[in-house]
Scaffold this motif. Structure first.
Motif, PDB file in Angstrom:
ATOM      1  N   ALA A  29       0.836  -1.207   0.000  1.00  0.00           N
ATOM      2  CA  ALA A  29       0.000   0.000   0.000  1.00  0.00           C
ATOM      3  C   ALA A  29       0.869   1.255   0.000  1.00  0.00           C
ATOM      4  O   ALA A  29       0.569   2.224  -0.722  1.00  0.00           O
ATOM      5  CB  ALA A  29      -0.929  -0.009   1.211  1.00  0.00           C
ATOM      6  N   MET A  30       1.920   1.259   0.779  1.00  0.00           N
ATOM      7  CA  MET A  30       2.820   2.424   0.810  1.00  0.00           C
ATOM      8  C   MET A  30       3.547   2.595  -0.520  1.00  0.00           C
ATOM      9  O   MET A  30       3.741   3.720  -0.979  1.00  0.00           O
ATOM     10  CB  MET A  30       3.833   2.275   1.946  1.00  0.00           C
ATOM     11  CG  MET A  30       3.148   2.236   3.275  1.00  0.00           C
ATOM     12  SD  MET A  30       3.689   3.280   4.573  1.00  0.00           S
ATOM     13  CE  MET A  30       5.057   4.137   4.061  1.00  0.00           C
ATOM     14  N   ALA A  31       3.949   1.474  -1.140  1.00  0.00           N
ATOM     15  CA  ALA A  31       4.631   1.559  -2.437  1.00  0.00           C
ATOM     16  C   ALA A  31       3.698   2.146  -3.489  1.00  0.00           C
ATOM     17  O   ALA A  31       4.108   2.993  -4.293  1.00  0.00           O
ATOM     18  CB  ALA A  31       5.129   0.177  -2.860  1.00  0.00           C
ATOM     19  N   ILE A  32       2.426   1.708  -3.485  1.00  0.00           N
ATOM     20  CA  ILE A  32       1.456   2.237  -4.448  1.00  0.00           C
ATOM     21  C   ILE A  32       1.224   3.723  -4.199  1.00  0.00           C
ATOM     22  O   ILE A  32       1.198   4.530  -5.140  1.00  0.00           O
ATOM     23  CB  ILE A  32       0.145   1.426  -4.383  1.00  0.00           C
ATOM     24  CG1 ILE A  32       0.389   0.026  -4.934  1.00  0.00           C
ATOM     25  CG2 ILE A  32      -0.970   2.126  -5.138  1.00  0.00           C
ATOM     26  CD1 ILE A  32      -0.754  -0.946  -4.686  1.00  0.00           C
ATOM     27  N   LEU A  33       1.069   4.114  -2.937  1.00  0.00           N
ATOM     28  CA  LEU A  33       0.895   5.527  -2.595  1.00  0.00           C
ATOM     29  C   LEU A  33       2.099   6.347  -3.056  1.00  0.00           C
ATOM     30  O   LEU A  33       1.942   7.428  -3.644  1.00  0.00           O
ATOM     31  CB  LEU A  33       0.691   5.677  -1.082  1.00  0.00           C
ATOM     32  CG  LEU A  33       0.563   7.105  -0.572  1.00  0.00           C
ATOM     33  CD1 LEU A  33      -0.723   7.733  -1.093  1.00  0.00           C
ATOM     34  CD2 LEU A  33       0.613   7.132   0.931  1.00  0.00           C
ATOM     35  N   VAL A  46       2.010   6.798  -6.877  1.00  0.00           N
ATOM     36  CA  VAL A  46       0.998   7.777  -7.308  1.00  0.00           C
ATOM     37  C   VAL A  46       1.498   9.193  -7.065  1.00  0.00           C
ATOM     38  O   VAL A  46       1.433  10.065  -7.948  1.00  0.00           O
ATOM     39  CB  VAL A  46      -0.344   7.513  -6.589  1.00  0.00           C
ATOM     40  CG1 VAL A  46      -1.309   8.658  -6.809  1.00  0.00           C
ATOM     41  CG2 VAL A  46      -0.955   6.203  -7.066  1.00  0.00           C
ATOM     42  N   VAL A  47       2.025   9.450  -5.870  1.00  0.00           N
ATOM     43  CA  VAL A  47       2.540  10.787  -5.557  1.00  0.00           C
ATOM     44  C   VAL A  47       3.735  11.130  -6.455  1.00  0.00           C
ATOM     45  O   VAL A  47       3.861  12.254  -6.952  1.00  0.00           O
ATOM     46  CB  VAL A  47       2.918  10.888  -4.057  1.00  0.00           C
ATOM     47  CG1 VAL A  47       3.639  12.186  -3.754  1.00  0.00           C
ATOM     48  CG2 VAL A  47       1.675  10.757  -3.195  1.00  0.00           C
ATOM     49  N   ALA A  48       4.611  10.158  -6.701  1.00  0.00           N
ATOM     50  CA  ALA A  48       5.760  10.386  -7.584  1.00  0.00           C
ATOM     51  C   ALA A  48       5.301  10.693  -9.008  1.00  0.00           C
ATOM     52  O   ALA A  48       5.856  11.578  -9.669  1.00  0.00           O
ATOM     53  CB  ALA A  48       6.679   9.172  -7.576  1.00  0.00           C
TER      54      ALA A  48
END
Length: 132
Positions: A90-94, A97-99
């Protein structure tokens, strides 16, 4: 005693005045160059100090981001009852997206007309860094 003819006297006075004006202009230019060099030295110190503080701020911001992500990870584990792998995904996906948004916005802001000298400087810098 032989005197110079009148036209020769006025010419030598004119040359003397021109020499004085030229010397005065040279003196003013020397002063200007000295002041400009002092300003460059001050600006150089200012830019170096600014770079040091920007690097320090960027490092501290990165450390705060890592601490914030660690806290979010712990919160996900405890509050939602997720496993470690689920929380990390979940943190990697977040982060992706932000990147993606950041890269898109940064790319739009960096686009634009550049002067040929700027493009040439960027090309030479890139070549020097990549060793091509």
């Amino acid at each position: 005693m032989s005197e110079l003819p009148r036209s020769e006297q006025s010419r030598s006075r004119g040359l003397g005045a021109a020499a004085r004006v030229t010397a005065l202009a040279g003196s003013v230019m020397d002063l200007h160059v000295r002041i400009a060099l002092q300003e460059v030295d001050r600006e150089k110190r200012r830019l170096i100090s600014g770079g040091v503080f920007l690097a320090m701020g960027g490092t501290l911001m990165l450390m705060a981001l890592v601490a914030g992500e660690a806290a979010l990870l712990v919160w996900m584990l405890e509050s939602w009852g997720w496993s470690l792998i689920q929380s990390l995904l979940a943190m990697a996906i977040l982060n992706l997206v932000v990147a993606g948004f950041s890269l898109r916005i940064g790319g739009q802001l960096a686009k634009g007309p550049y002067l040929p000298q700027t493009l040439d400087g960027l090309l030479r810098t890139t070549r020097a860094v990549l060793g091509k």
